[in-house]
Structure formats: structure tokens, C-alpha cells
Design a protein around this motif. Structure first.
Motif, PDB file in Angstrom:
ATOM      1  N   VAL A 119      50.454  46.489  40.459  1.00  0.00           N
ATOM      2  CA  VAL A 119      49.074  46.481  40.934  1.00  0.00           C
ATOM      3  C   VAL A 119      48.200  47.106  39.851  1.00  0.00           C
ATOM      4  O   VAL A 119      48.425  48.249  39.450  1.00  0.00           O
ATOM      5  CB  VAL A 119      48.923  47.266  42.253  1.00  0.00           C
ATOM      6  CG1 VAL A 119      47.459  47.271  42.701  1.00  0.00           C
ATOM      7  CG2 VAL A 119      49.812  46.668  43.340  1.00  0.00           C
ATOM      8  N   SER A 120      47.213  46.340  39.378  1.00  0.00           N
ATOM      9  CA  SER A 120      46.358  46.823  38.293  1.00  0.00           C
ATOM     10  C   SER A 120      44.910  46.449  38.571  1.00  0.00           C
ATOM     11  O   SER A 120      44.630  45.425  39.212  1.00  0.00           O
ATOM     12  CB  SER A 120      46.799  46.224  36.960  1.00  0.00           C
ATOM     13  OG  SER A 120      45.990  46.677  35.892  1.00  0.00           O
ATOM     14  N   GLY A 121      43.985  47.253  38.079  1.00  0.00           N
ATOM     15  CA  GLY A 121      42.576  46.968  38.246  1.00  0.00           C
ATOM     16  C   GLY A 121      42.031  46.088  37.135  1.00  0.00           C
ATOM     17  O   GLY A 121      42.509  46.141  36.001  1.00  0.00           O
ATOM     18  N   ALA A 122      41.019  45.292  37.465  1.00  0.00           N
ATOM     19  CA  ALA A 122      40.372  44.472  36.444  1.00  0.00           C
ATOM     20  C   ALA A 122      39.576  45.349  35.483  1.00  0.00           C
ATOM     21  O   ALA A 122      39.415  45.011  34.305  1.00  0.00           O
ATOM     22  CB  ALA A 122      39.459  43.441  37.094  1.00  0.00           C
ATOM     23  N   THR A 123      39.091  46.474  35.994  1.00  0.00           N
ATOM     24  CA  THR A 123      38.337  47.443  35.193  1.00  0.00           C
ATOM     25  C   THR A 123      38.748  48.848  35.627  1.00  0.00           C
ATOM     26  O   THR A 123      39.317  49.017  36.713  1.00  0.00           O
ATOM     27  CB  THR A 123      36.817  47.290  35.399  1.00  0.00           C
ATOM     28  OG1 THR A 123      36.505  47.561  36.773  1.00  0.00           O
ATOM     29  CG2 THR A 123      36.346  45.892  35.038  1.00  0.00           C
ATOM     30  N   ALA A 171      32.033  43.647  38.421  1.00  0.00           N
ATOM     31  CA  ALA A 171      32.804  42.889  37.430  1.00  0.00           C
ATOM     32  C   ALA A 171      32.224  41.486  37.330  1.00  0.00           C
ATOM     33  O   ALA A 171      31.871  40.877  38.335  1.00  0.00           O
ATOM     34  CB  ALA A 171      34.274  42.829  37.826  1.00  0.00           C
ATOM     35  N   THR A 172      32.100  41.003  36.124  1.00  0.00           N
ATOM     36  CA  THR A 172      31.571  39.659  35.915  1.00  0.00           C
ATOM     37  C   THR A 172      32.683  38.626  36.090  1.00  0.00           C
ATOM     38  O   THR A 172      33.879  38.944  36.020  1.00  0.00           O
ATOM     39  CB  THR A 172      30.983  39.522  34.503  1.00  0.00           C
ATOM     40  OG1 THR A 172      32.041  39.698  33.535  1.00  0.00           O
ATOM     41  CG2 THR A 172      29.896  40.573  34.264  1.00  0.00           C
ATOM     42  N   VAL A 173      32.273  37.392  36.310  1.00  0.00           N
ATOM     43  CA  VAL A 173      33.253  36.321  36.455  1.00  0.00           C
ATOM     44  C   VAL A 173      34.091  36.192  35.189  1.00  0.00           C
ATOM     45  O   VAL A 173      35.317  36.058  35.253  1.00  0.00           O
ATOM     46  CB  VAL A 173      32.545  34.985  36.767  1.00  0.00           C
ATOM     47  CG1 VAL A 173      33.543  33.835  36.739  1.00  0.00           C
ATOM     48  CG2 VAL A 173      31.843  35.051  38.115  1.00  0.00           C
ATOM     49  N   SER A 174      33.426  36.263  34.044  1.00  0.00           N
ATOM     50  CA  SER A 174      34.171  36.149  32.782  1.00  0.00           C
ATOM     51  C   SER A 174      35.120  37.324  32.600  1.00  0.00           C
ATOM     52  O   SER A 174      36.235  37.162  32.084  1.00  0.00           O
ATOM     53  CB  SER A 174      33.199  36.074  31.597  1.00  0.00           C
ATOM     54  OG  SER A 174      32.391  37.246  31.520  1.00  0.00           O
ATOM     55  N   GLY A 175      34.696  38.516  33.033  1.00  0.00           N
ATOM     56  CA  GLY A 175      35.553  39.694  32.927  1.00  0.00           C
ATOM     57  C   GLY A 175      36.785  39.572  33.808  1.00  0.00           C
ATOM     58  O   GLY A 175      37.898  39.955  33.415  1.00  0.00           O
ATOM     59  N   ILE A 176      36.584  39.028  35.015  1.00  0.00           N
ATOM     60  CA  ILE A 176      37.712  38.826  35.931  1.00  0.00           C
ATOM     61  C   ILE A 176      38.683  37.792  35.371  1.00  0.00           C
ATOM     62  O   ILE A 176      39.901  37.961  35.419  1.00  0.00           O
ATOM     63  CB  ILE A 176      37.203  38.392  37.318  1.00  0.00           C
ATOM     64  CG1 ILE A 176      36.366  39.516  37.943  1.00  0.00           C
ATOM     65  CG2 ILE A 176      38.369  38.025  38.235  1.00  0.00           C
ATOM     66  CD1 ILE A 176      35.653  39.105  39.219  1.00  0.00           C
ATOM     67  N   GLU A 177      38.118  36.720  34.833  1.00  0.00           N
ATOM     68  CA  GLU A 177      38.972  35.674  34.253  1.00  0.00           C
ATOM     69  C   GLU A 177      39.777  36.223  33.085  1.00  0.00           C
ATOM     70  O   GLU A 177      40.963  35.923  32.931  1.00  0.00           O
ATOM     71  CB  GLU A 177      38.111  34.497  33.798  1.00  0.00           C
ATOM     72  CG  GLU A 177      37.497  33.703  34.947  1.00  0.00           C
ATOM     73  CD  GLU A 177      36.624  32.569  34.456  1.00  0.00           C
ATOM     74  OE1 GLU A 177      36.295  32.558  33.241  1.00  0.00           O
ATOM     75  OE2 GLU A 177      36.263  31.712  35.267  1.00  0.00           O
TER      76      GLU A 177
END
Length: 305
Positions: free
Chosen positions: A137-141, A281-287
Motif C-alpha cells: 500500500v503506497s500513496g500517490a503523494t 493530486a492531478t490526473v497526470s500525477g496519479i497516472e
């Protein structure tokens, strides 16, 4: 698994955005049973429990060999169930304790949150066909709430009286799970990985939550990636999963955007899950964050608002 949203306020202490939906000392021989019970095959009496110190209980003779050792389907499910029912806690967290720590429990009044984590658990079980597994389990940010998700998902697995959960704190830079569970630790994962002769029972701590155990981060944290790329780490992951066919292992890691640890660990685990902070979080950041995982192992995203 579909993306899920969980909401439980903020994850302390990093950020105000918390998940939206979705001390004890180590036991010397892990989940202990009285030595008399191990010898006779019967449950220990109340007298035995009173005269045998907790730290002297030894279940080594009751450990069930894995299916890898005995062959597929050979594990005695009845014996496993009996062992689990005998697991004891040196302390038990009360409902007030759990509410304060934002940890779900079967009778929690926050049914919405409980049911969302139960739903996550069910989807993962369906994905694994009911078999136990290891999950990163990890965070996107940073500050996404991954620790909150990891802890409560592990707690949800422990709801089932026939199963256990093991929570491993792999966020070596900023470990927090021992604080969340109010556990005083003097050793952990890195101590075990550093010393080939280190007894694994020294790093497994009771949490105060029935059937849930914690392996804290440990004391050596300067070069986390080197620990996780070691052969001993691979051996550790194989051992904790295959030795206990009833156990689900959840690894909490630093965010994938700030560290390679989650990506490294995902290669030796069955599945990975990404926690996304709602509105931060932005869409690009999530991707970009999701691309850090093997797409065949990425089971989905949890939105933490």
C-alpha cells in the motif's frame, strides 16, 4: 478491483486530508500458547495460564508447516482454526482506544467506514480466489493516507476469526504504525534483515487488536532500498506468507512519488494498491504514480479525502 473512496478525516500528523472511505512487547515465539497445551494437544487450564508467564509461552510445536512443505491441500484447516482461536493478547484496545486512533472494529458505530474497508477486503479476496497474499500500500503523494489505509485494511482482514493479518511498516524514513498502535518497539524489520541470525519472533508485536500483528520498521533506516533489494527480504516475504496459510500480509510504504521502495517491494509481493489524496493530486500525477507499479499487480486506487 474498482477504485474505492474512503473517508475518515485526516491522517496524523502529516496532513489535514485523511482517508475518506474505505505498548506491547514482541511475543517471543509469535502467537503464543501455553507449553502444557503444546504438549497435550489440549487447551491450557486457567491455572496454567496464571502460572506461566506470557513471555515463556511457546507455540513452536504447534506451528503448521506450509502447503509448500507438505504439498498442496495438506494443511489441516481445523488445526489452524484452533491455533487462531488460542491466540492471546497481552492487552486489548478498547472501543474508545480504537475510535481515538481511527481504527475500525466490528462493532464500530462508523458503519460507513467499516463497510468500505470490508468491501475492499472482499474484492481483494475475490481477486486472490480466497488465498492469502501480500499487498503493498503506497500513496500517490506524501501525506496521502497510505498508513491509515494499510492499518484499517489489515484490521478488516482480522475481523474473520479464522484468519490473521500481519502489518509490516516498510516506511523506513518516517515509520508511524507503532505510534498509531501505541507500541514501544526496540527492534523491527531492518534489524531482522541486517542480522542473518536474528529471530523473527523478536520483531512480531501484538497490537491489542485480536489476530492482528505488527512488524515495525526497525532501527537501521539510512539506505532503505538496499534492505528491500536484498535476498533476505525476498526470503522474509516468502516465509511469512507460506508459513501461515491463514495470514494476509499488508506492507505500508513511503509514497511512490518520493521513493522507489514501493516499486521495489511490489516486485516481490502479489498485489499493490495506490492511495490518492482527494483534491490534492492531478490526473497526470496519479497516472505517473500508477505507472510505477506493474499493471498486472495494481489492484486499484483508494481515494482518501
Amino acid at each position: 478491483m474498482k477504485n474505492t473512496e474512503v473517508n475518515a478525516g485526516n491522517e496524523r500528523p502529516e496532513s489535514e486530508d485523511r482517508l475518506d472511505q474505505a505498548g506491547g512487547r514482541p511475543e517471543d515465539g509469535e502467537e503464543r500458547f501455553s507449553s502444557d497445551s503444546a504438549n497435550s494437544g489440549e487447551d491450557s487450564t486457567e491455572e496454567n495460564r496464571q502460572t506461566t508467564p506470557f513471555t515463556e509461552w511457546d507455540d513452536s510445536r504447534l506451528l503448521v508447516p506450509s502447503s509448500l512443505e507438505l504439498g498442496h491441500g495438506s494443511v489441516d484447516k481445523y488445526l489452524i482454526s484452533k491455533q487462531i482461536s488460542q491466540m492471546r493478547e497481552p492487552r486489548v484496545l478498547t472501543p474508545d482506544d480504537l475510535d481515538e486512533r481511527r481504527i475500525i472494529y466490528p462493532n464500530s458505530p462508523n458503519r460507513k467506514l467499516v463497510n468500505r474497508f470490508r468491501n475492499l477486503r472482499t474484492q481483494l479476496m475475490e481477486r486472490s480466489n480466497g488465498n492469502n497474499f501480500t499487498l503493498v500500500v503506497s500513496g500517490a503523494t506524501p501525506g496521502s493516507g497510505a498508513s491509515f489505509v494499510a492499518l484499517n485494511l489489515a484490521a478488516a482482514f482480522a475481523f474473520d476469526r479464522s484468519k490473521t493479518a500481519l502489518l509490516v511498516d516498510c516506511n523506513l524514513r518516517e515509520p508511524s504504525l507503532h505510534n498509531s498502535l501505541d507500541i514501544m518497539t526496540d527492534s523491527g524489520l531492518t534489524d531482522f534483515l541486517e542480522d542473518p541470525d536474528y529471530d523473527i519472533s523478536r520483531i512480531i508485536y501484538p497490537t491489542g487488536i485480536p489476530r492482528l500483528r505488527l512488524i515495525p520498521a526497525g532501527s537501521q533506516r539510512e539506505t532503505p532500498s538496499e534492505f528491500f533489494t536484498s535476498f533476505r527480504m525476498k526470503q522474509f516475504m516468502q516465509a511469512v506468507r507460506k508459513r501461515y496459510p491463514d495470514r494476509f500480509i499488508v506492507l505500508d510504504t513511503a509514497s511512490i512519488s518520493e521513493s522507489p521502495d514501493a516499486r521495489i517491494l511490489s516486485e516481490i509481493c502479489d498485489y499493490s494498491m495506490l492511495v490518492v489524496p482527494h483534491g490534492r493530486a492531478t490526473v497526470s500525477g496519479i497516472e505517473q504514480a500508477s505507472m510505477g507499479f506493474n499493471p498486472e499487480k495494481l489492484v486499484g486506487m483508494v481515494i482518501n479525502g
